[in-house]
Design a protein around this motif. Structure first.
Motif, short mmCIF file in Angstrom:
data_model
loop_
_atom_site.label_atom_id
_atom_site.label_comp_id
_atom_site.label_asym_id
_atom_site.label_seq_id
_atom_site.Cartn_x
_atom_site.Cartn_y
_atom_site.Cartn_z
N VAL A 489 0.84 -1.20 0.00
CA VAL A 489 0.00 0.00 0.00
C VAL A 489 0.87 1.25 0.00
CG1 VAL A 489 -1.66 1.33 1.37
CG2 VAL A 489 -1.96 -1.14 1.09
N GLN A 493 1.00 4.14 -2.95
CA GLN A 493 0.74 5.55 -2.68
C GLN A 493 1.92 6.41 -3.15
OE1 GLN A 493 -2.03 6.59 0.80
NE2 GLN A 493 -0.60 5.15 1.73
N LEU A 500 -4.86 5.83 0.15
CA LEU A 500 -5.54 5.08 1.19
C LEU A 500 -6.65 5.92 1.81
CD1 LEU A 500 -5.51 2.39 2.71
CD2 LEU A 500 -3.93 3.42 4.37
#
Length: 772
Positions: A489, A493, A500
């Protein structure tokens, strides 16, 4: 100088019969897995895994890819291990990269990613081996392995546009049947390449589960304050530094915007552990807790620190807390096997309310409690209906339940399914990457690179439209898998194609009009086998009725009500799906302990009572082994033949803790011999119920005087008195002078009148004189 590796022509083909058989078998298995329902593995195959064969005896494992996401000017480094899985030595072994095929174009779609994953032995589709930057490993004997680290500038890979590319690690060498170096093994992974800005990052919601199998039992150690008891002390290990739950909190705390999905029962258990607590010894489940069958718990410090860290983590900016119903009851099992049970709907609603109150109280934060998460995210119409009935309007769902096979892009996660409910559908391919334990570097790298590839391709499907995506890992997310997910994640990003956000944001996003909203009627057969059965759920719900009966006689019912009510819900926990034996043991312990408490107030058994005479006393003893007083009870004594032996009415009972009492019942007998009597405890109040088992015994009458003798004796006495009176009257008349009487009765009438008067106890004037 390393000799260039030959790649084209017959060198890339399988040249032995065994190699052809292996390749055909591999292809058939891959096709079968796609076509046959239920054959697909729960977890996608590792990207880089290629089974060794006689033609390609080198097995290659990729440990790391640096950087995870490449940009113009970067140098890509891959580390890993090559192992000789064949029976003969491999000579002149070298490791390097392949230049991606398709003239520098990225993988076009998600099906293209899947094709790379499913590809078996090396083919021309894997690109052309590069001759520069290869690392020599020398000779690998059979079974030997060797680490490698190879580098290549992104420019030499000839990647052009931004997107996802196959990154193939090529192993070449000399085999006994071919003295020219050629490809003997391959490993594949993905390389996201970013060279431009992303206009609309995908809004990515990640569920971060904080759950554990139930540990608190119904028993408590009674002191001034009840001391909680756990079934074992494994939770202390999970909470301590290095433990699974410790790692989940530490890792999740570094990702603001997470959706923390928490079982409030775990919070209660950890809070209980912050104070002195006890742990059951093995094989003592169901026994009342005592010093002799419990030991002191060891997790007080770890629990205190973990709860503190969790409160800090969930308060991160943009994060959200979702409280599961208390103890996370198995919604699917209940929907299929227990929805019609008396009291079940009420129990689920109470679990939801208790979950919200507990989560907010323990964490000092607002929590959302209208979210359902059926086991493995599998949804059908019965599950949706049961969730809706208890106020759960959002359902976390696997993409396997609502597939979108007809669409050429990945739709938004949220979609309406009717009756005011919203299904937030997780992407199965992405979510399933984190099902296994990714504690090894190879497993973690495989999952991270695949995650980056999938999410980048999803974002590039409709680059001008904002998209939403849900990642739904398993409830039992391991520390290794959590670390891999957090890294994936974070890198997405940093790459700019994902952002998120919490569940609220994704659930509120507009649904794609063409997305599948038809909730299936069928439920996967492979999951039905692990459900809690109707019989099991029925036994759990029966606990409530038995518990209510016990509570009605206790003077301090709150000491039992809370622990047992919670234990009932824990008996239906989703956690038992993966721990069937432990679940059965837990439920048996609850049942046995309730039997023990209920049976602690009982009548003392007896078999024979002797009654010497026509009246007497029958003694009935009652015992209270509980640690609190009991009342609202009566003892009823019933004769099977009340015309022979009768007893007095019932008597009320009030017993102090751990005492006994003997009640006296007056009995009257009319005949000698035995008569069966039944003593029964009965609750008082508007709806009296029998309590406990009756005690049946015999009253043996041995010395009663027959009532017939009393009657006969009384009659004889009356006859004698009448005879005496008649004689006295005759004597009196004989002594008096004769005179003219008035009309007197004569004959039989006179005799009858006299006898009648004597029998009635009447006295003539002359009789009184005779007595003096």
């Amino acid at each position: 100088m390393v000799e260039p590796v030959r790649q084209s022509g017959p060198r890339t083909l399988v040249r032995t019969r065994s190699g052809r058989v292996a390749r055909r078998l591999s292809g058939l298995l891959a096709v079968g897995a796609v076509l046959v329902p239920g054959v697909l593995p729960a977890v996608a195959a590792p990207v880089g895994f290629v089974a060794a064969s006689p033609e390609f005896p080198a097995s290659v494992a990729v440990d790391s890819v640096t950087p995870r996401v490449a940009a113009p000017g970067d140098t890509v480094t891959v580390t890993g291990t090559v192992a000789n899985s064949g029976s003969a030595a491999l000579k002149d072994v070298t490791v390097g990269f392949r230049q991606p095929s398709a003239s520098g174009s990225p993988v076009r779609n998600r099906s293209g990613l899947d094709q790379v994953v499913r590809r078996g032995e090396p083919t021309a589709s894997d690109g052309t081996p590069l001759t520069t930057g290869r690392e020599s490993l020398g000779v690998l004997t059979s079974g030997q392995s060797h680490a490698f680290s190879v580098q290549v500038p992104v420019a030499e890979l000839k990647v052009g546009k931004g997107g996802v590319y196959e990154l193939a690690v090529d192993v070449a060498g000399v085999t006994p049947d071919d003295d020219a170096p050629h490809t003997i093994g391959i490993a594949r992974t993905f390389l996201p390449y970013k060279n431009e800005a992303v206009p609309h990052p995908t809004q990515l919601a990640v569920v971060w589960p904080i759950t554990h199998s139930p540990e608190l039992v119904a028993q408590t150690m009674q002191d001034n304050d009840p001391v909680p008891v756990l079934r074992d002390d494994s939770l202390a290990t999970d909470l301590a530094q290095g433990g699974r739950l410790y790692q989940l909190v530490q890792t999740g705390g570094q990702l603001p915007g997470l959706t923390w999905v928490i079982d409030p029962d775990l919070l209660d258990t950890v809070f209980a552990m912050t104070k002195p607590y006890r742990v059951q010894k093995p094989n003592t489940a169901g026994e009342p807790a005592k010093d002799s069958n419990t030991v002191a718990g060891t997790g007080r410090d770890a629990a205190t620190e973990w709860l503190k860290q969790l409160r800090t983590a969930v308060a991160g900016a943009g994060s959200q807390v979702v409280s599961l119903p208390y103890a996370d009851p198995d919604l699917a099992s209940i929907a299929h096997n227990g929805a019609g049970l008396n009291g079940m709907a009420s129990a689920l609603r109470k679990a939801g309310t208790a979950g919200e109150v507990t989560a907010e109280g323990r964490l000092s934060i607002d929590a959302r409690s209208d979210v359902a998460w059926p086991y493995q995210g599998q949804l059908d119409q019965q599950i949706a209906g049961t969730a809706r009935a208890v106020g759960e309007n959002v359902v976390l769902t696997s993409g396997a339940s609502l597939p979108d096979t007809s669409m050429n892009y990945t739709p938004n996660a949220a979609r309406p399914i009717g009756n005011g409910q919203t299904a937030v559908v997780a992407d199965s391919t992405v979510s399933d990457l984190f099902q296994p334990d990714l504690s090894s570097p190879q497993a973690a790298t495989t999952a991270v690179q695949r995650f980056l590839a999938e999410t980048m391709v999803i974002n590039r499907q409709l680059p001008e439209s904002p998209r939403t995506l849900l990642v739904l890992p398993p409830r039992t997310l391991t520390a290794g898998s959590a670390g891999a997910l957090a890294e994936a994640v974070g890198k997405a990003q940093q790459g700019g194609w994902a952002r998120l956000v919490n569940l609220q944001t994704v659930a509120a996003a507009p649904a794609d009009p063409e997305a599948n909203t038809a909730v299936p009627a069928d439920y996967p057969q492979r999951l039905r086998a692990g459900e809690l059965s109707a019989a099991t759920l029925g036994q759990v719900m029966d606990i409530q009725g038995r518990l209510d009966l016990l509570l009605s006689i206790l003077t301090q019912p709150q000491r039992v009500r809370g622990p047992f009510s919670a234990a009932m819900v824990r008996s239906m926990s989703t956690a038992w799906r993966d721990q069937a034996a432990e679940g059965s043991s837990y439920r048996a312990g609850v049942q046995n302990y309730l039997d023990s408490l209920t049976g602690a107030v009982k009548l003392t058994p007896k078999s024979m009572v002797t009654l010497a005479g026509d009246t007497g006393v029958v003694l009935v003893s009652i015992k209270n082994d509980l640690n609190q007083a009991v009342g609202n009870l009566q003892v009823k004594l019933v004769s099977s033949q009340p015309n022979r032996v009768n007893v007095s009415l019932q008597q009320n009972v009030l017993l102090e803790a751990t005492t006994s009492q003997t009640l006296r019942f007056q009995a009257r007998a009319r005949n000698n011999g035995g008569v069966q009597m039944t003593a029964q405890l009965v609750t008082t109040g508007p709806n009296p119920q029998p309590y406990g088992k009756p005690v049946v015994f015999t009253v043996d009458v041995t010395s009663v005087t027959s009532g017939v003798l009393y009657v006969i004796g009384g009659g004889v006495l009356l006859i004698l008195l009448a005879a005496v009176r008649f004689t006295l009257q005759r004597r009196k008349r004989a002594a008096e002078p004769a005179e003219e009487p008035e009309a007197e009765p004569v004959g039989e009438e006179a005799d009858a009148a006299e006898e009648s008067g004597a029998a009635a106890g009447e006295h003539a004037p002359g009789d009184e004189k005779v007595g003096h």
